[in-house]
Design a protein around this motif. Sequence first.
Motif, PDB file in Angstrom:
ATOM      1  N   GLU A  47      11.249   7.041  -3.376  1.00 52.34           N
ATOM      2  CA  GLU A  47      10.088   6.592  -2.864  1.00 52.34           C
ATOM      3  C   GLU A  47       8.894   6.054  -3.897  1.00 52.34           C
ATOM      4  O   GLU A  47       8.409   4.795  -3.708  1.00 52.34           O
ATOM      5  CB  GLU A  47       9.311   7.586  -1.921  1.00 52.34           C
TER       6      GLU A  47
ATOM      7  N   SER B  37       8.192   2.286  -3.631  1.00 51.27           N
ATOM      8  CA  SER B  37       6.780   1.880  -3.422  1.00 51.27           C
ATOM      9  C   SER B  37       6.336   0.929  -4.906  1.00 51.27           C
ATOM     10  O   SER B  37       5.606  -0.085  -4.100  1.00 51.27           O
ATOM     11  CB  SER B  37       5.786   3.132  -3.417  1.00 51.27           C
TER      12      SER B  37
ATOM     13  N   ARG C  49       4.764  -7.519   2.862  1.00 44.12           N
ATOM     14  CA  ARG C  49       4.689  -6.129   3.171  1.00 44.12           C
ATOM     15  C   ARG C  49       4.753  -5.827   4.656  1.00 44.12           C
ATOM     16  O   ARG C  49       5.183  -5.198   5.306  1.00 44.12           O
ATOM     17  CB  ARG C  49       3.616  -5.603   2.458  1.00 44.12           C
ATOM     18  N   ARG C  50       3.778  -6.761   5.406  1.00 46.66           N
ATOM     19  CA  ARG C  50       3.633  -6.581   6.668  1.00 46.66           C
ATOM     20  C   ARG C  50       4.806  -6.742   7.804  1.00 46.66           C
ATOM     21  O   ARG C  50       5.364  -6.331   8.310  1.00 46.66           O
ATOM     22  CB  ARG C  50       2.442  -7.356   7.285  1.00 46.66           C
TER      23      ARG C  50
ATOM     24  N   HIS D 151       7.339  -3.976   6.938  1.00 46.52           N
ATOM     25  CA  HIS D 151       6.961  -2.956   7.869  1.00 46.52           C
ATOM     26  C   HIS D 151       7.264  -2.998   9.344  1.00 46.52           C
ATOM     27  O   HIS D 151       7.981  -2.245  10.000  1.00 46.52           O
ATOM     28  CB  HIS D 151       5.183  -2.764   7.716  1.00 46.52           C
ATOM     29  N   GLN D 152       7.020  -4.364   9.743  1.00 51.05           N
ATOM     30  CA  GLN D 152       7.775  -4.510  11.093  1.00 51.05           C
ATOM     31  C   GLN D 152       9.487  -4.696  10.890  1.00 51.05           C
ATOM     32  O   GLN D 152       9.944  -4.252  12.138  1.00 51.05           O
ATOM     33  CB  GLN D 152       7.389  -6.071  11.515  1.00 51.05           C
TER      34      GLN D 152
ATOM     35  N   ALA E 106      11.162  -2.732   9.439  1.00 48.41           N
ATOM     36  CA  ALA E 106      11.415  -1.183   9.324  1.00 48.41           C
ATOM     37  C   ALA E 106      11.518  -0.720  10.603  1.00 48.41           C
ATOM     38  O   ALA E 106      12.225   0.090  11.252  1.00 48.41           O
ATOM     39  CB  ALA E 106      10.475  -0.225   8.448  1.00 48.41           C
ATOM     40  N   GLU E 107      10.520  -1.055  11.388  1.00 42.96           N
ATOM     41  CA  GLU E 107      10.448  -0.659  12.775  1.00 42.96           C
ATOM     42  C   GLU E 107      11.380  -1.121  13.539  1.00 42.96           C
ATOM     43  O   GLU E 107      12.371  -0.413  14.641  1.00 42.96           O
ATOM     44  CB  GLU E 107       9.001  -1.254  13.411  1.00 42.96           C
TER      45      GLU E 107
END
Length: 149
Positions: free
Chosen positions: A115, A119, A131-132, A135-136, A138-139
């Motif tokens: 991590e 990171s 990054r956004r 993040h999406q 990953a979901e």
Amino acid sequence: MSSESVPAETVAVELMRAMTRLRARLRREAPIEDLPWNWSHLTALHRIVDEGPLTASDLAQAEHVRRQSMAETLAALREGGLVIAAKDPSDGRKVLFSATPSGRALTERIPAAREAWLSAAVSSSLRDQERRTLHQAAEIMNRLADAGS
């Protein structure tokens, strides 16, 4: 990014390649050569820590492996003192697996190095919008992992 539709097959191939490369890099960032357990053991242990106690069947289904394979994994984790087995208080026919303090400590040690690298890489290599998007993604990847379950 193009507004054209991308064939599912193309997405699948590129996604698998990217996941394979990232997984290999994460393994290099947190080697486990000094440990007697493999990544399958550690991912099962991590799930037990996060979601446990769990039955072998529930764990096998969640990890998308055969019950026999999970039984071997759990035997290794028990032998290593990382999990314990106990009868399910609501159904004595079932056995629930829980992490020991040693198992919990190990799950904290291994991901910390991965991590930290990831990171730092995200912070130094990606813009805010990327990054956004990641993040999406990953979901979405988590939804894919559970598709058809």
